[in-house]
Write a protein that holds these residues in place. Structure first.
Motif: not given
Ligand code: NAP
Ligand code: ZN
Length: 362
Positions: A36, A101, A134, A144, A146, A174-175, A177, A182, A262, A272
């Motif tokens: 989505v 990644k 987001t 990273y 996760v 892009y944010t 919406s 969230v 976690y 998260h």
């Molecule tokens: P997300 O799980 O990527 O997205 C949350 C929800 O928001 C999903 O339903 C998504 O839809 C929706 N969404 C995203 N962008 C949207 C937009 N512009 N408009 C409307 N809906 C939107 O959330 P997140 O908080 O960004 O990511 C969390 C994950 O990142 C966790 O698994 C966490 O552990 C990890 N993380 C990684 C790092 C790193 O350094 N790599 C750091 C911190 C956290 P869709 O499902 O359709 O996309």
């Protein structure tokens, strides 16, 4: 050492400015997204239009779920190979970015599912472009990923220099919406990253100006954006803060705060950022004496105090924590103690201290 190999494009023209760089990375990209968010944000449409206008073929894997699993990564890597893609464009929140990644690394190194966390096997990479939708994880500038192991239900990450995206394309539009929940959760994830840049024993003082600016952006703009979701200046500041948070944890990693969060996500599906937010104040109080000078400098930059910061957090009216059973707490204390981030705390943290933080959430 301060290391940031990702080229960053930020602003309303970010994608157009990055076009030449994108096309130098390969001939056929795999787009990776959730079902989505990528569409709703407008980012997917913009990328498809750009590829179309240069007659570039692509394949699309849009099955990434929140807290992506190892199985999803394997399915994405299989599609990448079947479609003979040679680079990856990740579009979405942290979930699609992290999955992408791992997909790129699994494909480049012919990894099996059981080898995804074996970073010593990572020899090469496929180029990866990260387009966040987001403002929270900063994954577009971190090494990273996760992931959740569906066999154990445990969520944990890996970090490797080859996982840094080649390009980060950050357009705050892009944010717009994002819904308010969230928006709130992700901004507090970014704030966690900035605070952990102060707590971490790997901290880089070079990041302090970013930490101060990012925390101020969130402190001053989160509430206005929650009240007016299309406030462009506020959305831009939140995306910048998220980027700064990512740059910060790429240097110093995360700490107790993420380790505590976690299990809440794995067991209850707590998002998260909210998991981090629920334990933000107890962790801040626990580490305050170890990082008094640095935290007071941060509060001065925010024009507040520890008490003022606590009141601001309270004013956000976070959803309450799910009921934590004794069994969950006992199991989670062990999980937290065993997590990689615990090596980064500014002081020893004991099992009773972890237990007390969970008990206080009840
Ligand atoms: P997300 O799980 O990527 O997205 C949350 C929800 O928001 C999903 O339903 C998504 O839809 C929706 N969404 C995203 N962008 C949207 C937009 N512009 N408009 C409307 N809906 C939107 O959330 P997140 O908080 O960004 O990511 C969390 C994950 O990142 C966790 O698994 C966490 O552990 C990890 N993380 C990684 C790092 C790193 O350094 N790599 C750091 C911190 C956290 P869709 O499902 O359709 O996309
Ligand atoms: Zn986080």
């Amino acid at each position: 050492m301060f290391h940031l190999p990702t080229q960053i494009f930020f602003g309303s023209d970010a994608l157009a400015e990055a076009a030449d760089y994108i096309f130098n990375l390969g001939s056929k990209p795999l787009l990776v997204s959730g079902p989505v968010g990528a569409r709703k944000s407008g980012a997917l449409g913009d990328v498809e239009k750009l590829l179309q206008s240069f007659a570039i073929p692509w394949a699309h894997f849009d099955e990434v779920e929140e807290n992506p699993s190892l199985d999803t990564v394997m399915a994405g890597a299989q599609l990448l190979r079947a479609e003979q893609c040679d680079y990856v464009i990740a579009i979405g929140g942290g979930s699609p970015l992290d999955a992408a990644k791992a997909i790129a690394l699994v494909a480049a190194n012919a990894l099996q599912r059981a080898q995804i966390y074996q970073t010593e096997l990572f020899q090469c990479k496929l180029p990866l472009i990260a387009i966040p939708t987001t403002s929270g994880t900063g994954s577009e500038v971190t090494q990273y990923s996760v992931l959740t192991n569906p066999d154990t239900g445990i969520k944990s990450g890996f970090g490797h220099v080859l996982a840094f995206p080649s390009l980060a394309i950050c357009n705050p539009i892009y944010t717009h919406s994002l819904n308010s929940q969230v928006t709130l959760n992700t901004a507090l994830d970014a704030l966690s990253h900035l605070l952990e840049g102060i707590y971490s024993n790997k901290r880089q003082a070079l990041a302090d100006p970013l930490i101060h600016a990012g925390a101020r952006d969130i402190f001053e703009n989160l509430q206005p954006v929650l009240e007016n979701p299309s406030l462009a200046s506020g959305r831009e500041k939140l995306m910048r803060a998220s980027l700064y948070g990512g740059i910060t944890i790429a240097q110093g990693s995360t700490t107790l705060q993420h380790s505590l969060g976690y299990p809440l996500t794995s067991r209850f599906g707590t998002p998260h950022g909210l998991s981090n937010a629920l334990v933000m104040l107890p962790v801040l109080k626990l580490f305050y004496s170890a990082r008094k000078v640095e935290l007071n400098a941060l509060f001065a930059a925010l024009n507040t105090s520890l008490e003022g910061f606590a009141l601001w957090l309270e004013s956000l009216n976070l959803p309450s924590c799910p009921p934590l059973e004794d069994d969950f707490i006992a199991k989670s204390v062990q999980e937290v103690l065993g997590s990689r981030n615990m090596a980064n705390n500014p002081q020893e943290v004991s099992a009773p201290q972890i237990r007390q933080i969970y008990l206080d959430l009840r």
